[in-house]
Motif scaffolding. Structure first.
Motif, PDB file in Angstrom:
ATOM      1  N   HIS A 256       0.883  -1.171   0.000  1.00 10.20           N
ATOM      2  CA  HIS A 256       0.000   0.000   0.000  1.00 10.20           C
ATOM      3  C   HIS A 256       0.912   1.209   0.000  1.00 10.20           C
ATOM      4  CE1 HIS A 256      -2.749   3.170   1.071  1.00 10.20           C
ATOM      5  NE2 HIS A 256      -1.959   3.466   2.088  1.00 10.20           N
ATOM      6  N   GLY A 257       0.654   2.153  -0.898  1.00 10.39           N
ATOM      7  CA  GLY A 257       1.511   3.326  -0.975  1.00 10.39           C
ATOM      8  C   GLY A 257       0.718   4.601  -1.119  1.00 10.39           C
ATOM      9  N   GLY A 258       1.359   5.706  -0.801  1.00 10.22           N
ATOM     10  CA  GLY A 258       0.737   7.015  -0.943  1.00 10.22           C
ATOM     11  C   GLY A 258       1.770   8.094  -0.714  1.00 10.22           C
ATOM     12  N   LEU A 259       1.329   9.326  -0.791  1.00  9.11           N
ATOM     13  CA  LEU A 259       2.213  10.455  -0.523  1.00  9.11           C
ATOM     14  C   LEU A 259       2.026  10.858   0.933  1.00  9.11           C
ATOM     15  CD1 LEU A 259       4.203  12.214  -2.220  1.00  9.11           C
ATOM     16  CD2 LEU A 259       2.427  13.970  -2.172  1.00  9.11           C
ATOM     17  N   ASP A 260       3.039  10.609   1.737  1.00  5.28           N
ATOM     18  CA  ASP A 260       2.966  10.880   3.171  1.00  5.28           C
ATOM     19  C   ASP A 260       3.135  12.364   3.464  1.00  5.28           C
ATOM     20  OD1 ASP A 260       2.590   8.255   3.832  1.00  5.28           O
ATOM     21  OD2 ASP A 260       4.196   8.197   5.319  1.00  5.28           O
ATOM     22  N   LEU A 261       2.333  12.850   4.400  1.00  2.00           N
ATOM     23  CA  LEU A 261       2.417  14.228   4.877  1.00  2.00           C
ATOM     24  C   LEU A 261       2.440  14.182   6.395  1.00  2.00           C
ATOM     25  CD1 LEU A 261       2.231  17.313   4.488  1.00  2.00           C
ATOM     26  CD2 LEU A 261      -0.241  17.056   4.236  1.00  2.00           C
ATOM     27  N   ASN A 262       3.606  14.451   6.983  1.00  2.00           N
ATOM     28  CA  ASN A 262       3.789  14.418   8.431  1.00  2.00           C
ATOM     29  C   ASN A 262       3.973  15.847   8.944  1.00  2.00           C
ATOM     30  OD1 ASN A 262       3.700  11.669   8.150  1.00  2.00           O
ATOM     31  ND2 ASN A 262       5.872  11.332   8.555  1.00  2.00           N
TER      32      ASN A 262
END
Length: 288
Positions: free
Chosen positions: A134-140
């Motif tokens: 599962h992948g995505g664009l992470d925003l921390n």
């Protein structure tokens, strides 16, 4: 069946969550705000509204934010640290198993979905398999307002979900250290991070339009690509390369994505001198 599979349970047992319930609500609220700001691009491009003043807005640090990248910039300006990059984790599509021991504790059974690559090993002709990610664009985000409590920052991820929407999603989960995420690129520098958030809005508009107008099931999930694909569009646009695998969008729908991006770009260009100021419009057209 207790006789065949004694103690077997669905789920992750008694693993603790990465964030508290309060922090989870914070993540969901921020996702709602970001997604509503993303929708402003669609409303302006399709001329559902003719003035920026009629769009949904968020006031942060004294700044009026009309688009998601403006909210992220406002958070940075008031002391938040923001990290953006593509990441993946092993996926099991919710098929999680554990065993309840005699003492009441749980032993987790790592599971994943094994898929074929279509590649064979040259030495003996055996097929090569891989674990589905599962992948995505992470925003921390962590700072005086968002992500200020706890040891972990606010976790948000952008991707197209099987639930039918391409948008920002809260990303807290039960804490399984053996299933940690893998970064597919270095943390984006500031300018690329802001561009990435703007591109998230553009990709969200395009994939949602295609799914709506073509009446695709699951919001286009599968035929327009899976979670990886939506984030990979952004990563490739920024860096000119990507480490994401697999990419599952089909040829026909890749053409739809390109044609809808082109149409959206034309709609934005038609706003010149009308709705958006030229500086903002140039940024949006360039990233589309």
């Amino acid at each position: 069946n207790e006789r065949l599979l004694p103690g077997l349970h669905l789920g992750k047992g008694d693993l603790q969550y990465t964030h508290t319930k309060r922090e989870g609500i914070e993540h969901r609220l921020l996702c709602v705000l970001l997604n509503k700001l993303c929708h402003n691009y669609h409303k302006l491009a399709s001329q559902q509204v003719t003035k920026v003043e009629d769009c949904f807005k968020v006031i942060c640090n004294g700044q009026t934010c009309t688009f998601p990248e403006e909210l992220i910039q406002a958070l940075i300006d008031c002391g938040h640290t923001v990290e953006v990059c593509p990441r993946v984790i092993l996926s099991n599509f919710g098929m999680q198993l554990c065993v309840k021991e005699d003492d009441g504790s749980f032993t987790y059974i790592p599971t994943t979905l094994i898929m074929r690559t279509g590649i064979e090993r040259s030495a003996d002709g055996k097929p090569v398999y891989f674990c589905s990610p599962h992948g995505g664009l992470d925003l921390n985000i962590k700072g005086p307002l968002i992500g200020r409590t706890g040891t972990r920052p606010c976790w948000i991820q952008f991707y197209v979900s099987i639930g039918g929407l391409t948008c920002f999603h809260p990303d807290e989960d039960q804490d399984a250290p053996w299933a940690a995420k893998t970064s597919l690129a270095d943390i984006y520098p500031h300018d690329d991070a802001i561009r990435a958030i703007r591109m998230c809005a553009i990709v969200s508009v395009v994939l949602s339009r295609i799914a709506t107008e073509l009446k695709l099931p699951f919001g286009g999930y599968g035929v327009l690509g899976m979670c990886n694909d939506s984030a990979t569009l952004i990563d490739f646009a920024l860096r000119g390369e990507t480490m994401s695998y697999p990419l599952l969008s089909t040829g026909r729908f890749l053409i739809h994505i390109v044609s809808y991006l082109s149409k959206l770009k034309d709609e934005f260009m038609a706003l010149r001198g009308k709705t958006l100021d030229d500086g903002k419009l140039d940024l949006v057209v360039f990233d589309t």
